[in-house]
Design an enzyme around this catalytic site. Structure first.
Site, mmCIF file in Angstrom:
data_model
loop_
_atom_site.group_PDB
_atom_site.id
_atom_site.type_symbol
_atom_site.label_atom_id
_atom_site.label_comp_id
_atom_site.label_asym_id
_atom_site.label_seq_id
_atom_site.Cartn_x
_atom_site.Cartn_y
_atom_site.Cartn_z
ATOM 1 N N HIS A 57 5.133 12.266 24.523
ATOM 2 C CA HIS A 57 5.324 12.896 25.693
ATOM 3 C C HIS A 57 6.071 14.414 25.636
ATOM 4 O O HIS A 57 6.365 15.016 26.370
ATOM 5 C CB HIS A 57 6.098 12.099 26.785
ATOM 6 C CG HIS A 57 5.353 10.765 27.403
ATOM 7 N ND1 HIS A 57 4.638 10.759 28.364
ATOM 8 C CD2 HIS A 57 5.338 9.608 26.693
ATOM 9 C CE1 HIS A 57 4.214 9.641 28.357
ATOM 10 N NE2 HIS A 57 4.705 8.929 27.470
ATOM 11 N N LYS B 166 -2.019 12.363 26.164
ATOM 12 C CA LYS B 166 -1.219 13.014 27.120
ATOM 13 C C LYS B 166 -1.505 14.398 27.549
ATOM 14 O O LYS B 166 -2.668 14.429 28.036
ATOM 15 C CB LYS B 166 0.235 12.826 26.548
ATOM 16 C CG LYS B 166 0.676 11.352 26.157
ATOM 17 C CD LYS B 166 1.014 10.237 27.169
ATOM 18 C CE LYS B 166 1.219 8.869 26.542
ATOM 19 N NZ LYS B 166 0.178 8.288 26.257
ATOM 20 N N SER C 120 9.562 7.764 27.783
ATOM 21 C CA SER C 120 8.274 7.848 29.034
ATOM 22 C C SER C 120 8.674 7.522 30.321
ATOM 23 O O SER C 120 7.961 7.922 31.155
ATOM 24 C CB SER C 120 6.976 6.862 28.528
ATOM 25 O OG SER C 120 7.580 5.588 28.308
#
Ligand code: WAQ
Ligand code: MG
Length: 594
Positions: free
Chosen positions: A423, A453, A395
């Site tokens: 992610h 996300k 991240s």
């Protein structure tokens, strides 16, 4: 390979030998080895010692040997066992097996072995009360997880070393452990022959006899080899580790047969609910969640979202958690326990770290994305079950796990793989399905994701085999003991997952922005090689990163300064996350401001 140390333990009570053991281990294992040997000394069948000697030293040059081949001879009485030893010794040219057997009456109080001339039966050991001790030896490679003594493995190591000592032509051994009735006879030719019964249970008799053939004046060389030469033995059979899937299956079966198994089901909407915590009826009025998933919190929308997520990830099943943090914590702590080992990337997300800690397993950190380091650590840290966990996209740096190589290392060592694709989902792979799609390879054993996300909603999830999900439903505490996400939140996520699943062009749009932004930075001399939508712009100094972030804010950009402890001290950076929503003009303006 890190430096090796010899660790030895011997324990006695009122001057009488109780137990002894030794290991040759890498530096990182020294402390644990000492504590497990001390534990062994304190819990020996012969009784409690009043003196324990623990010795730590550097061994000399190490000789590596291949373990003697092993065969098991099953007999049902000590008489049959000794008859068999007589025949085996006779086949090797030793004529006086009966006399050799009768000498075991004298070995009981000896700490070491009797050293006998194989033909004359003359005793050759300088100190007949002590005997000759073979020492400085261990098996090469990882030692299985068992903290208990393995008579067999330790004996095979000793017998292998003894059989390659100059002049030694055979060995006979009977444990002095009153309850351990299996012994062996070993020669280079016969290999290691386990004889299942050599004494009655409860009989404290035991001992070892080494048979020597050669010149008497060379005996000293043999003793030096036995007592000084460090030896690592390759190819000692290891206890088979427990297979994670088999274990999950059998735990679930046990729950089922005790009527303790849980499943997730949507509540009947027309039933009168007496199981919820909606004490004032406000959840029903305003659309809140009424309870945990296993009670009243599961609705058709929850089940639909789980099906949709499983389909999106190409997995058998999915389980929804309230947050991504809870998914990692709940997954890892449900799977691993204190006899297990988790191998964790040095830069893994805090939720992975917390899951590892909560599991109680031993945690071995490997260097960031360093598969060679992971491989080396898997080779030296044994465990009942072993798990490897990594972020898919990190991240803070935006770098990508090379999944095929990672899975190959896990597979080679029989480790269970866990990858967090928080992610990666919606970003990596042509249609945003993550690393397996991008690399065209298998999925890990368990994949974690988050809805907060790319999916733009909230919640976390785990995907994998149905068996894994069924297990988590029963064992994952952050799932079981949390209120279910509310229906509006689940419906938002469901729409979003369906939207993305049917519009891969969104992912392509994101990547056009990522590449465009990378080109803009490169044109300004900033070296970037984006592997995801995250661009760390390295600043270094923490204060400078704060100033940079404030300056960007004054020009209308929000980009955070990432500082210690999220990243190491002195490695502060501006973290830029690109979205499909940004326009080319936005990207140009930001690049100019950087
Ligand atoms: N060097 C020489 N002799 C030794 C040593 C040593 N390092 N350690 C023990 N002895 C002698 C000593 O007299 C003990 O009383 C005797 O051997 C037995 O030792 O395949 O457990 O450690 O399952 O009790 C055989 C395994 C187990 C058979 C043998 O030996 C199998 C065992 P213990
Ligand atoms: Mg013993």
């Amino acid at each position: 390979m890190s430096e090796l140390f010899s660790v030895k333990m011997r324990a006695s009570a009122q001057g009488e030998h109780v137990s002894g053991a030794e290991r040759i281990v890498p530096e990182g294992e020294v402390a644990r080895t000492i504590s497990s040997l001390a534990d062994r000394a304190l819990h020996h069948a012969k009784g409690r010692p009043d003196f324990i000697n623990l010795k730590l030293e550097k061994p000399g040059d190490i000789l590596e040997l291949d373990a003697l081949p092993v065969a098991t001879e099953t007999v049902s009485t000590p008489e049959e066992g000794w008859d068999l030893i007589g025949r085996l010794l006779a086949s090797e040219g030793f004529r006086r097996a009966d006399e050799i057997r009768s000498l075991f009456k004298e070995t009981y109080r000896m700490r070491g072995a009797m050293l006998l001339h194989a033909d004359t039966l003359e005793r050759l050991e300088p100190d007949p009360e002590r005997g000759v001790r073979a020492t400085y030896m261990d098996q090469a490679g990882p030692v299985p997880y068992a903290t208990q003594k393995s008579h067999f493995r330790e004996a095979l190591v000793l017998a292998t070393k003894v059989s390659s000592a100059p002049g030694i032509v055979g060995e006979i051994c009977m444990s002095d452990d009153p309850d351990y009735v299996t012994g062996y006879v070993a020669t280079k030719n016969l290999g290691y022959r386990r004889i299942t019964v050599l004494k009655q249970k409860g009989d404290p008799a035991g001992g070892r006899i080494f048979l020597y053939r050669g010149r008497k004046r060379d005996v000293q060389k043999t003793i030096r080899f036995l007592e000084r030469q460090a030896v690592l033995v390759r190819g000692v059979p290891v206890d088979r580790p427990v297979d994670v899937w088999t274990q999950l299956r059998s735990e679930l079966d046990a729950l089922k047969s005790a009527s303790l198994e849980r499943t997730v089901k949507a509540a009947n909407p027309s039933a009168k609910i007496f199981a919820a915590n909606d004490y004032l009826g406000l959840a029903k009025t305003f659309g809140g969640s009424t309870g945990s998933r296993l009670l009243t919190g599961t609705t058709p929308a929850h089940l639909a979202l789980e099906r949709e997520l499983a389909r999106f990830k190409g997995a058998e099943a999915a389980l929804l958690y309230a947050t991504g943090y809870m998914a990692n914590v709940g997954l890892i702590s449900a799977l691993a326990g204190k006899e297990d080992v988790i191998f964790s990337d040095a830069l893994n997300h805090a939720s992975i770290i917390d899951g590892c800690r909560l599991s109680g397993a031993r945690v071995v950190i490997y260097d960031h994305l360093d598969l060679a380091d992971l491989d080396a650590k898997l080779a030296i840290y044994p465990g009942r079950r072993r798990f490897v966990v990594s972020d898919g996209v990190f991240s803070m740096d935006g770098d990508l796990l090379p999944l095929p190589g990672f899975l190959a290392v896990c597979k080679r060592h029989g480790a269970f793989s866990i990858v967090d694709e928080a992610h990666a989902n919606g970003v990596i792979g042509k249609t945003g399905r993550g690393l397996a799609e991008h690399f065209g390879c298998d999925a890990p054993d368990a994949t974690v994701g988050t809805l907060s996300k790319a999916f733009g909603a909230e919640g976390g999830f785990v995907t994998g085999r149905q068996l894994l999900i069924d297990y988590l439903v029963n064992r994952s505490r952050s799932f079981i003991f949390s209120t279910a996400p509310s229906v509006p939140s689940v419906e938002t996520a469901l729409k979003s997952v369906r939207h993305l699943a049917s519009r891969p062009s969104l992912v392509a749009k994101l990547w056009r922005n990522v590449r465009y932004f990378a080109e803009l930075l490169q044109a300004r001399g900033i070296k970037v090689e984006p592997q995801s939508a995250i661009f760390p712009i390295f600043v270094g100094d923490e204060a400078a990163a704060l100033r940079k972030s404030a300056e960007l804010a004054s020009r209308g950009f929000v980009a955070s300064a990432i500082r210690h402890p999220t990243v190491p001290r002195g490695e502060a950076r501006i973290r830029i996350a690109i979205s499909a929503l940004h326009t080319k003009a936005d990207l140009r303006r930001l690049a100019r401001s950087l």
